[in-house]
Design an enzyme around this catalytic site. Structure first.
Site, PDB file in Angstrom:
ATOM      1  N   CYS A 246      12.978  -0.621 -22.371  1.00 25.99           N
ATOM      2  CA  CYS A 246      12.802  -2.206 -21.545  1.00 25.99           C
ATOM      3  C   CYS A 246      11.980  -3.031 -22.293  1.00 25.99           C
ATOM      4  O   CYS A 246      11.464  -2.758 -23.418  1.00 25.99           O
ATOM      5  CB  CYS A 246      12.530  -1.887 -20.117  1.00 25.99           C
ATOM      6  SG  CYS A 246      10.876  -1.409 -19.792  1.00 25.99           S
ATOM      7  N   ALA A 247      11.561  -3.986 -21.790  1.00 22.08           N
ATOM      8  CA  ALA A 247      10.877  -5.102 -22.307  1.00 22.08           C
ATOM      9  C   ALA A 247       9.468  -4.623 -22.884  1.00 22.08           C
ATOM     10  O   ALA A 247       9.036  -4.668 -23.868  1.00 22.08           O
ATOM     11  CB  ALA A 247      10.644  -6.521 -21.618  1.00 22.08           C
TER      12      ALA A 247
END
Length: 100
Positions: free
Chosen positions: A8-9
């Site tokens: 994810c980020a």
């Protein structure tokens, strides 16, 4: 053991989902090693993964990750499964990616 890497980020938002997947795998008797990392680390953290799943916030990087690690099945986590933190649905997605 099947190694599943979620990206994810920043590697934080998928942490809860990692725990849900681990619990669902345990109930099903599956030997899964599940971890979460920032997408920026995918080339090092996921190079020996069996499956890589991208969080919805980085799904735009799907083709980039596929190009970096072409021998590993890569997909974006199902939006509904991510939103509800449904470990069983993610396991089904992993199994489908692996042809099981």
């Amino acid at each position: 053991m099947t190694k599943i890497v979620l990206v994810c980020a920043a590697g934080m938002s998928t942490s809860l989902l990692v725990e849900k997947i681990k619990k669902a795998a345990e109930v099903k008797g599956l030997d899964y090693d599940v971890s979460a990392h920032p997408v920026a680390e995918v080339s090092t953290k996921a190079k020996d993964a069996d499956v890589i799943l991208l969080g919805p916030q980085v799904r735009f990087q799907l083709n980039k990750v596929k190009a970096l690690l072409p021998d590993i099945p890569v997909d974006a986590i199902d939006m509904a499964a991510y939103g509800t933190m449904d470990g069983d649905k993610v396991i089904a997605q992993v199994q489908k990616l692996m042809g099981e």
